[in-house]
Design an enzyme around this catalytic site. Structure first.
Site, PDB file in Angstrom:
ATOM      1  N   CYS A 116      61.279  39.201  81.205  1.00 14.05           N
ATOM      2  CA  CYS A 116      61.985  38.886  82.455  1.00 14.05           C
ATOM      3  C   CYS A 116      62.356  37.412  82.594  1.00 14.05           C
ATOM      4  O   CYS A 116      63.086  37.048  83.519  1.00 14.05           O
ATOM      5  CB  CYS A 116      61.169  39.344  83.654  1.00 14.05           C
ATOM      6  SG  CYS A 116      60.974  41.124  83.692  1.00 14.05           S
ATOM      7  N   HIS A 256      63.135  35.596  90.205  1.00 15.39           N
ATOM      8  CA  HIS A 256      63.078  36.899  89.559  1.00 15.39           C
ATOM      9  C   HIS A 256      62.694  37.948  90.607  1.00 15.39           C
ATOM     10  O   HIS A 256      61.904  37.669  91.508  1.00 15.39           O
ATOM     11  CB  HIS A 256      62.054  36.873  88.419  1.00 15.39           C
ATOM     12  CG  HIS A 256      62.002  38.172  87.693  1.00 15.39           C
ATOM     13  ND1 HIS A 256      63.131  38.756  87.178  1.00 15.39           N
ATOM     14  CD2 HIS A 256      60.981  39.016  87.421  1.00 15.39           C
ATOM     15  CE1 HIS A 256      62.804  39.904  86.621  1.00 15.39           C
ATOM     16  NE2 HIS A 256      61.506  40.091  86.758  1.00 15.39           N
ATOM     17  N   ASN A 286      63.809  45.792  89.620  1.00 11.87           N
ATOM     18  CA  ASN A 286      63.687  44.759  88.596  1.00 11.87           C
ATOM     19  C   ASN A 286      64.560  45.135  87.404  1.00 11.87           C
ATOM     20  O   ASN A 286      64.253  46.075  86.680  1.00 11.87           O
ATOM     21  CB  ASN A 286      62.215  44.650  88.175  1.00 11.87           C
ATOM     22  CG  ASN A 286      61.998  43.589  87.100  1.00 11.87           C
ATOM     23  OD1 ASN A 286      62.942  42.937  86.657  1.00 11.87           O
ATOM     24  ND2 ASN A 286      60.752  43.429  86.689  1.00 11.87           N
TER      25      ASN A 286
HETATM   26  C1  LIG Z   1      52.795  47.580  90.262  1.00 10.05           C
HETATM   27  C2  LIG Z   1      52.483  47.135  91.675  1.00 10.05           C
HETATM   28  C3  LIG Z   1      53.676  47.413  92.583  1.00 10.05           C
HETATM   29  C4  LIG Z   1      51.301  47.927  92.187  1.00 10.05           C
HETATM   30  O1  LIG Z   1      50.990  47.491  93.491  1.00 10.05           O
HETATM   31  P1  LIG Z   1      49.482  47.099  93.877  1.00 10.05           P
HETATM   32  O2  LIG Z   1      49.535  46.744  95.288  1.00 10.05           O
HETATM   33  O3  LIG Z   1      49.027  46.052  92.897  1.00 10.05           O
HETATM   34  O4  LIG Z   1      48.742  48.439  93.670  1.00 10.05           O
HETATM   35  P2  LIG Z   1      47.530  48.774  92.701  1.00 10.05           P
HETATM   36  O5  LIG Z   1      48.003  48.772  91.274  1.00 10.05           O
HETATM   37  O6  LIG Z   1      46.375  47.879  93.045  1.00 10.05           O
HETATM   38  O7  LIG Z   1      47.238  50.238  93.159  1.00 10.05           O
HETATM   39  C5  LIG Z   1      46.790  50.542  94.455  1.00 10.05           C
HETATM   40  C6  LIG Z   1      46.783  52.041  94.624  1.00 10.05           C
HETATM   41  O8  LIG Z   1      48.155  52.485  94.747  1.00 10.05           O
HETATM   42  C7  LIG Z   1      48.377  53.532  93.798  1.00 10.05           C
HETATM   43  N1  LIG Z   1      49.760  53.510  93.388  1.00 10.05           N
HETATM   44  C8  LIG Z   1      50.326  52.874  92.350  1.00 10.05           C
HETATM   45  N2  LIG Z   1      51.630  53.136  92.315  1.00 10.05           N
HETATM   46  C9  LIG Z   1      51.912  53.939  93.357  1.00 10.05           C
HETATM   47  C10 LIG Z   1      53.087  54.539  93.834  1.00 10.05           C
HETATM   48  N3  LIG Z   1      54.281  54.359  93.235  1.00 10.05           N
HETATM   49  N4  LIG Z   1      53.008  55.288  94.940  1.00 10.05           N
HETATM   50  C11 LIG Z   1      51.834  55.502  95.579  1.00 10.05           C
HETATM   51  N5  LIG Z   1      50.673  54.963  95.164  1.00 10.05           N
HETATM   52  C12 LIG Z   1      50.712  54.184  94.050  1.00 10.05           C
HETATM   53  C13 LIG Z   1      47.423  53.241  92.677  1.00 10.05           C
HETATM   54  O9  LIG Z   1      47.174  54.403  91.909  1.00 10.05           O
HETATM   55  C14 LIG Z   1      46.211  52.777  93.428  1.00 10.05           C
HETATM   56  O10 LIG Z   1      45.530  53.898  93.903  1.00 10.05           O
HETATM   57  P3  LIG Z   1      43.934  53.953  93.903  1.00 10.05           P
HETATM   58  O11 LIG Z   1      43.517  52.814  94.800  1.00 10.05           O
HETATM   59  O12 LIG Z   1      43.643  55.308  94.440  1.00 10.05           O
HETATM   60  O13 LIG Z   1      43.529  53.754  92.475  1.00 10.05           O
HETATM   61  C15 LIG Z   1      52.133  45.639  91.742  1.00 10.05           C
HETATM   62  O14 LIG Z   1      50.891  45.425  91.092  1.00 10.05           O
HETATM   63  C16 LIG Z   1      53.142  44.767  91.079  1.00 10.05           C
HETATM   64  O15 LIG Z   1      54.264  44.651  91.548  1.00 10.05           O
HETATM   65  N6  LIG Z   1      52.752  44.047  90.013  1.00 10.05           N
HETATM   66  C17 LIG Z   1      53.625  43.147  89.349  1.00 10.05           C
HETATM   67  C18 LIG Z   1      54.590  43.928  88.577  1.00 10.05           C
HETATM   68  C19 LIG Z   1      55.668  43.072  88.022  1.00 10.05           C
HETATM   69  O16 LIG Z   1      56.008  42.079  88.582  1.00 10.05           O
HETATM   70  N7  LIG Z   1      56.204  43.533  86.902  1.00 10.05           N
HETATM   71  C20 LIG Z   1      57.323  42.985  86.289  1.00 10.05           C
HETATM   72  C21 LIG Z   1      56.976  41.833  85.473  1.00 10.05           C
HETATM   73  S1  LIG Z   1      58.422  41.041  85.005  1.00 10.05           S
END
Ligand SMILES: CC(C)(COP(=O)(O)OP(=O)(O)OC[C@H]1O[C@@H](n2cnc3c(N)ncnc32)[C@H](O)[C@@H]1OP(=O)(O)O)[C@@H](O)C(=O)NCCC(=O)NCCS
Length: 333
Positions: A116, A256, A286
């Site tokens: 990215c 980004h 993204n």
């Molecule tokens: C991926 C992302 C959106 C997840 O959000 P988060 O707030 O960190 O959520 P978590 O991974 O801690 O998960 C929390 C809960 O939501 C759940 N969950 C994950 N995706 C979900 C979805 N699409 N819908 C509903 N629940 C979801 C998980 O399973 C977890 O459940 P649990 O507590 O029962 O295990 C976030 O971590 C993120 O944006 N990370 C950076 C990603 C990024 O920038 N990537 C590109 C790099 S260039």
């Protein structure tokens, strides 16, 4: 003698027609619009449908539009750099395919891969060729068909990514416009958190890699989130500090677009008001290498000559960075 700077003299984008909404994702995985919206800020993303079309298809559309808009003859283009994480082929380079598609017969072309942060790396690399006086017209195009490596059974990644392309033209400028400064960083020990595990030379494609779904994006979301929040803001703050920029004299932050919460935290740390932050994550998600030029494209009509713009990005690798650009023309659409 005035130092030559590399100024952006045009920007254009291309997104495919198909809109993948949160509502449609609800029918594919266990998720819901409310979760996706509050945790990421994304409402919809674009998906490239159709046989035999890769990132080059979108990249070429963006470049064609750019050349038309800037009235640039394709034969005048010296170099095309394509940043992509989803190249059409492992080889040849996607830039090479795009150059052929747009008729840039006099250019040479190559790809840059920095996930990215690819657009930032590519823009800075291109600027070096301009600053030395060697080349006059360089196209940087970010193009990604993320849908080709997204696992639509994995609810934590399939909600984030979308397809698209964006391109800029860089030309020499002897006034005080163009790229002023940058900080680029990388740390390969981050490989475990964001990676496409198979398909490369370490794990070539096999029945096992396909069965294990190793050709899709593997992401440890919360580790990436923490990394992004800390590091993207840090380099942006560094670039601002050493150029005597504050939240007041920065006109725009072009960040980004991976998660709205990461964008907000970065802007806050930089002291930049939310009304100066380019946002299009709700429309496109993204789009990896296409994200920054697509944001510029969306906001181009609001930009004014002399605007101080701070770019900030992070991505797999890890890679991250920030750049300071003084915008070279009044916006038009
Ligand atoms: C991926 C992302 C959106 C997840 O959000 P988060 O707030 O960190 O959520 P978590 O991974 O801690 O998960 C929390 C809960 O939501 C759940 N969950 C994950 N995706 C979900 C979805 N699409 N819908 C509903 N629940 C979801 C998980 O399973 C977890 O459940 P649990 O507590 O029962 O295990 C976030 O971590 C993120 O944006 N990370 C950076 C990603 C990024 O920038 N990537 C590109 C790099 S260039």
């Amino acid at each position: 003698m005035t130092k030559i700077k590399a100024a952006i003299t045009g920007v254009h984008g291309y997104v495919p027609e198909y809109v993948l909404t949160n509502a449609e994702l609800e029918t594919m995985v266990d998720t819901n619009d409310e979760w996706i919206t509050t945790r990421t800020g994304i409402k919809e993303r674009r998906i490239l449908k159709g046989e035999n079309m890769g990132s080059s298809h979108m990249g070429a559309k963006a470049v064609e539009g750019l050349l038309q808009k800037t009235q640039t003859d394709p034969m005048e283009v010296d170099l095309i750099i394509c940043c992509t994480t989803t190249p059409d082929f492992v080889f040849p380079a996607t830039a090479n395919l795009i150059a052929d598609m747009v008729g840039a017969k006099n250019s040479f072309s190559y790809d840059i891969q920095a996930a990215c942060s690819g657009f930032l790396y590519s823009m800075v690399t291109a600027a070096q060729f301009i600053e030395t006086g060697r080349y006059k017209k360089i196209v940087v195009v970010g193009a990604d068909k993320m849908s080709s490596i997204v696992d639509y059974q994995d609810r934590s990644t399939c909600i984030i990514f979308g397809d698209g392309a964006g391109a800029i033209l860089l030309e020499p400028c002897e006034e005080a416009y163009g790229l002023q400064d940058f900080v680029l960083k990388s740390d390969g020990s981050g490989v475990e958190y964001l990676v496409q595990k198979a398909g490369g030379s370490r794990r070539p494609p096999s029945i096992e890699t396909v069965t294990n779904r190793e050709h899709f994006i593997h992401q440890e979301g919360s580790a990436v989130f923490k990394f992004a929040v800390t590091n993207m803001a840090e380099v942006a703050a560094q670039v601002m500090q050493r150029n005597n920029l504050t939240g007041d004299n920065v006109a725009w932050l072009c960040p980004h677009q991976a998660n709205r919460r990461i964008i907000d935290a970065t802007a806050q740390r930089m002291g930049v008001n939310s009304d100066k932050v380019m946002i299009n994550i709700h429309k496109y998600g993204n789009t990896t290498d296409a994200t920054l030029p697509l944001a510029l494209w969306d906001y181009e009509h609001l930009l004014k000559k002399g605007d101080n713009i701070i770019f900030a990005a992070f991505g797999g690798g890890f890679t991250w960075g920030s750049a300071y650009m003084r915008w070279a023309y009044d916006g038009k659409k």
